[in-house]
Design a protein around this motif. Structure first.
Motif, mmCIF file in Angstrom:
data_model
loop_
_atom_site.group_PDB
_atom_site.id
_atom_site.type_symbol
_atom_site.label_atom_id
_atom_site.label_comp_id
_atom_site.label_asym_id
_atom_site.label_seq_id
_atom_site.Cartn_x
_atom_site.Cartn_y
_atom_site.Cartn_z
ATOM 1 N N PRO A 172 0.828 -1.211 0.000
ATOM 2 C CA PRO A 172 0.000 0.000 0.000
ATOM 3 C C PRO A 172 0.857 1.253 0.000
ATOM 4 N N GLY A 173 0.348 2.344 -0.586
ATOM 5 C CA GLY A 173 1.065 3.623 -0.562
ATOM 6 C C GLY A 173 1.026 4.203 0.838
ATOM 7 N N GLU A 174 1.835 5.263 1.073
ATOM 8 C CA GLU A 174 1.931 5.820 2.428
ATOM 9 C C GLU A 174 0.562 6.320 2.919
ATOM 10 N N HIS A 175 -0.139 7.079 2.053
ATOM 11 C CA HIS A 175 -1.450 7.592 2.465
ATOM 12 C C HIS A 175 -2.570 6.839 1.758
ATOM 13 N N HIS A 176 -2.365 6.577 0.478
ATOM 14 C CA HIS A 176 -3.367 5.861 -0.304
ATOM 15 C C HIS A 176 -2.668 5.288 -1.527
#
Ligand code: ADP
Length: 539
Positions: A507-511
């Protein structure tokens, strides 16, 4: 003779010198020359005004600029007046009315008169460039390219504001706020278009002047214009890209957009954009891409079909044997005196049959997946850029903004270009499709780098991410799309692993989702291999 300050038309009281009277000189110049003070009152006008406007210079002195050129022209000159009072020279071309009712194109300059602590007023110089303009016009109108002459005063003013922080700051601001690009285009007046642009964009040439260029720029063209503004900010001399514009009736037109920036004169407020209709070529390219995609799809289905048939065929035999042995074992067990030895042997055979069935499945899968690899030396950054050009249009139609962060001087990879391209296309399009439902910015980032002796390719997006589905993403037939096949990532994994690499998702850091590919840089062939190869070929 005594010297005169031409801006005031007054005797300066300096000693006589051998120069001719400067007012006489100024009156003989075939150009309009005048001076306006800080209240925009005319303090000086040369004799050329008489020939041009039919009024004597004396009747102009003491009058306000608005009164002299009229309300409409006065409004149009505001940005140039403001620039002059900021101490900058403003240069532009304008059609100036003549006393005989016609108008002639003039090259106009507002040149500030600086005094200690500020600007006292400005000189207006206007040169008649009608003959040059006519010559230019015959080229402008006689070409197969649609030309737009645009007033970019506002865009240049915006760039100047960010100019102090450097072009990178301007580029970052444009990327952060796509609405800025829209605002600049919507405020960009059209000065003139040629006949070709008129027919391409269903716009009568006479009605174009004064319309806003943004009217012809749909949202999918904003990324192209963002790049164009970045090129202008960076001081590049020209810019070229392909994008989609729309006609006055809203019909999309695929164009090759070319633009030259006269950066030797940053005060120049007009630029010319060339638009060449490439709709036919683009339609053919899209047809080709669709045919290729259909073909790849058909091949996958065919491969799957073959796999299923061959598995069914090969597995039928061990399954039959398992059933027979199972039934036999039951029989031995149900005897009044069960023969456990026979049961044990039957169970051993059943295990062996099961192992054979698994091996058949594994072998059939390996066979079905087998393809000849055509490995060549490949610069991964080049391959990524090539791949982007293939899907650029799909990314644009999904309003995906692309960011590249490609590390230079990476070692070459030995890969099958077509197969790695297939992996990249799948990742790019999956990302663009995943972001389709969101109203927030759709960012696709592609980065390359080197970790140890592996080249890493990271494809990340600002979409919803995979959440708990991440574990199943590479499984065959896993899909969340209505018309998905769930084969893309499974095939991508197979291709990467066949290159001795790995592919994973996190997953990306925020989204969003981050797909990581690592491909080993294989050692260069041992010295002499080429020699052997040559020997073999020539032998
Ligand atoms: P398909 O595209 O046919 O569904 P894929 O194997 O390419 O098959 O993808 C499998 C599934 O993985 C997709 O249906 C989607 O749910 C998910 N997926 C793939 N890439 C992304 C992404 N960048 N963001 C969110 N979900 C994704």
């Amino acid at each position: 003779m005594r010297g005169k300050d031409i801006s005031k038309g007054e005797d300066t009281g300096e000693d006589a010198h051998p120069l001719p009277d400067l007012r006489d000189l100024v009156d003989t110049v075939p150009a309009i020359m005048s001076y306006f003070d800080r209240n925009l009152i005319c303090r000086f006008a040369n004799a050329y005004h008489f020939g041009w406007y039919g009024r004597s210079p004396a009747t102009m002195v003491g009058r306000h600029l608005r009164e002299i050129i009229g309300e409409t022209d006065f409004e149009a000159r505001q940005p140039h007046i403001e620039r002059a009072f900021r101490g900058e020279t403003s240069a532009f071309e304008y059609r100036v009315p003549n006393h005989n009712g016609t108008s002639r194109v003039s090259a106009i300059r507002y040149v500030p008169k600086r005094i200690p602590g500020g600007v006292d007023g400005f000189y207006i110089l206007a040169f008649d460039v009608a003959s040059l303009h006519d010559r230019f016009q015959s080229i402008f109108d006689g070409t197969a390219v649609g030309f737009w002459m645009l007033d970019v005063t506002l865009a240049r003013a915006w760039i100047r504001e960010y100019g102090a922080e450097g072009p990178a700051a301007a580029a970052a601001a444009l990327s952060r706020h796509p609405s800025l690009v829209r605002m600049l285009l919507d405020a960009m007046p059209i000065i003139e278009i040629n006949h070709k642009a008129g027919s391409m964009f269903e716009l009568p040439v006479t009605q174009a002047t004064g319309m806003r260029f943004g009217t012809f720029c749909p949202d999918e063209s904003l990324a192209a214009f963002r790049e164009q503004l970045c090129a202008l900010a960076a001081g590049n001399r020209s810019f070229e890209t392909e994008t989609t514009l729309r006609t006055s009736t809203g019909r999309p037109v695929e164009v090759l957009l070319t633009c030259a920036f006269p950066n030797d004169d940053p005060g120049q407020s007009a630029i010319i954009i060339g638009t060449t209709d490439i709709s036919y070529r683009v339609a053919k390219e899209q047809e080709l891409v669709k045919t290729q995609a259909d073909l790849a799809h058909a091949l996958r289905v065919a491969t799957l079909g073959e796999m299923v048939v061959s598995i069914a065929h090969e597995v039928a035999q061990p399954l039959g044997a398992i059933v027979t042995d199972g039934a036999g074992a039951l029989r031995w067990l149900r005897r009044p005196e069960p023969d456990l030895k026979e049961v044990e042997e039957a169970l051993d055979r059943m295990i062996a049959e099961c192992n054979r069935a698994s091996a058949v499945i594994a072998r059939t899968k390996a066979l079905a997946m087998k393809q000849d690899f055509l490995k060549t030396d490949c610069d991964i950054n080049e391959l990524i850029e090539e791949t982007i050009s293939v899907v650029r249009r799909q990314l644009a139609s999904h309003e995906t903004q692309l960011f590249l962060d490609l590390q230079s001087d990476l070692p070459l990879l030995s890969v099958d270009r077509v197969q790695i391209q297939q992996v990249l296309i799948n990742l790019f399009l999956n990302a663009a499709q995943a972001m389709l439902s969101q109203s927030t910015a759709r960012h696709l980032r592609v980065a390359t780098g080197l970790i140890g002796s592996d080249i890493c390719i990271t494809v990340s997006d600002s979409g919803p991410g995979l959440g708990a589905d991440a574990e199943k993403a590479f499984d065959v037939f896993f899909t969340t799309k209505k018309s998905g096949m769930g084969m893309g990532l499974a095939i991508a994994k197979r291709i990467v692993e066949a290159h001795e690499g790995t592919i994973s998702v996190q997953p990306g850091e925020h989204h969003g989702a981050i797909f990581n590919i690592r491909l080993p840089v294989l050692p260069a062939p041992p010295e002499g291999q080429d020699v052997q190869e040559t020997t073999r070929l020539s032998g």
